[in-house]
Motif scaffolding. Structure first.
Motif, mmCIF file in Angstrom:
data_model
loop_
_atom_site.group_PDB
_atom_site.id
_atom_site.type_symbol
_atom_site.label_atom_id
_atom_site.label_comp_id
_atom_site.label_asym_id
_atom_site.label_seq_id
_atom_site.Cartn_x
_atom_site.Cartn_y
_atom_site.Cartn_z
ATOM 1 N N SER A 8 0.814 -1.215 0.000
ATOM 2 C CA SER A 8 0.000 0.000 0.000
ATOM 3 C C SER A 8 0.850 1.270 0.000
ATOM 4 O O SER A 8 0.505 2.246 -0.664
ATOM 5 C CB SER A 8 -0.949 0.001 1.199
ATOM 6 N N GLN A 11 2.046 1.832 -3.485
ATOM 7 C CA GLN A 11 0.922 2.268 -4.311
ATOM 8 C C GLN A 11 0.614 3.735 -4.049
ATOM 9 O O GLN A 11 0.347 4.491 -4.988
ATOM 10 C CB GLN A 11 -0.317 1.420 -4.015
ATOM 11 N N ALA A 12 0.646 4.142 -2.785
ATOM 12 C CA ALA A 12 0.377 5.531 -2.433
ATOM 13 C C ALA A 12 1.423 6.463 -3.028
ATOM 14 O O ALA A 12 1.090 7.545 -3.530
ATOM 15 C CB ALA A 12 0.329 5.687 -0.917
ATOM 16 N N LEU A 15 0.687 6.770 -6.672
ATOM 17 C CA LEU A 15 -0.534 7.534 -6.866
ATOM 18 C C LEU A 15 -0.293 9.034 -6.708
ATOM 19 O O LEU A 15 -0.824 9.841 -7.481
ATOM 20 C CB LEU A 15 -1.596 7.058 -5.865
ATOM 21 N N PHE A 21 -4.422 12.033 -10.320
ATOM 22 C CA PHE A 21 -4.659 12.075 -8.875
ATOM 23 C C PHE A 21 -4.372 13.471 -8.335
ATOM 24 O O PHE A 21 -5.109 13.975 -7.486
ATOM 25 C CB PHE A 21 -3.807 11.030 -8.149
ATOM 26 N N ARG A 71 -8.970 5.563 -3.046
ATOM 27 C CA ARG A 71 -8.708 5.031 -4.391
ATOM 28 C C ARG A 71 -10.007 4.821 -5.157
ATOM 29 O O ARG A 71 -10.083 5.108 -6.354
ATOM 30 C CB ARG A 71 -7.924 3.716 -4.307
ATOM 31 N N THR A 72 -11.041 4.333 -4.483
ATOM 32 C CA THR A 72 -12.334 4.138 -5.130
ATOM 33 C C THR A 72 -12.920 5.474 -5.576
ATOM 34 O O THR A 72 -13.425 5.600 -6.697
ATOM 35 C CB THR A 72 -13.313 3.404 -4.188
ATOM 36 N N ASP A 75 -10.936 6.617 -8.576
ATOM 37 C CA ASP A 75 -11.275 5.837 -9.769
ATOM 38 C C ASP A 75 -12.639 6.241 -10.322
ATOM 39 O O ASP A 75 -12.829 6.296 -11.544
ATOM 40 C CB ASP A 75 -11.243 4.335 -9.466
#
Length: 85
Positions: A8, A11-12, A15, A21, A71-72, A75
């Motif tokens: 995570s 990923q952060a 992102l 983003f 993230r949701t 997206d």
């Protein structure tokens, strides 16, 4: 965790360097049409997740859940998925 799967915190980090983003974060902060820098995006992410360091995403289950929500929402904003109800 398999080597093909990023943790995570990684990923952060990725992102926060994503152009989309950074635009999403600027919009969420009241600056539509603007793009924040990576450090401002990272600060937003840490604040949203309630952590002081992105590395906490790898150990704090509540922060991981909030990161999943973020993230949701991103997206959905980007049109990758239908907006959550």
């Amino acid at each position: 965790m398999t080597s093909a799967r990023r943790n995570s915190a990684q990923q952060a980090g990725i992102l926060c360097n994503d152009k989309g983003f950074k635009r999403f974060v600027a919009e969420r902060c009241g600056f539509p049409g603007e793009e924040f820098g990576a450090s401002a995006a990272a600060q937003f992410l840490r604040s949203f997740c309630g952590i002081s360091s992105r590395s906490a995403l790898d150990t704090d289950e509540a922060a991981q859940a909030r990161f999943g929500v973020l993230r949701t929402e991103f997206d959905a904003w980007a049109g990758r998925i239908a907006a959550p109800r």
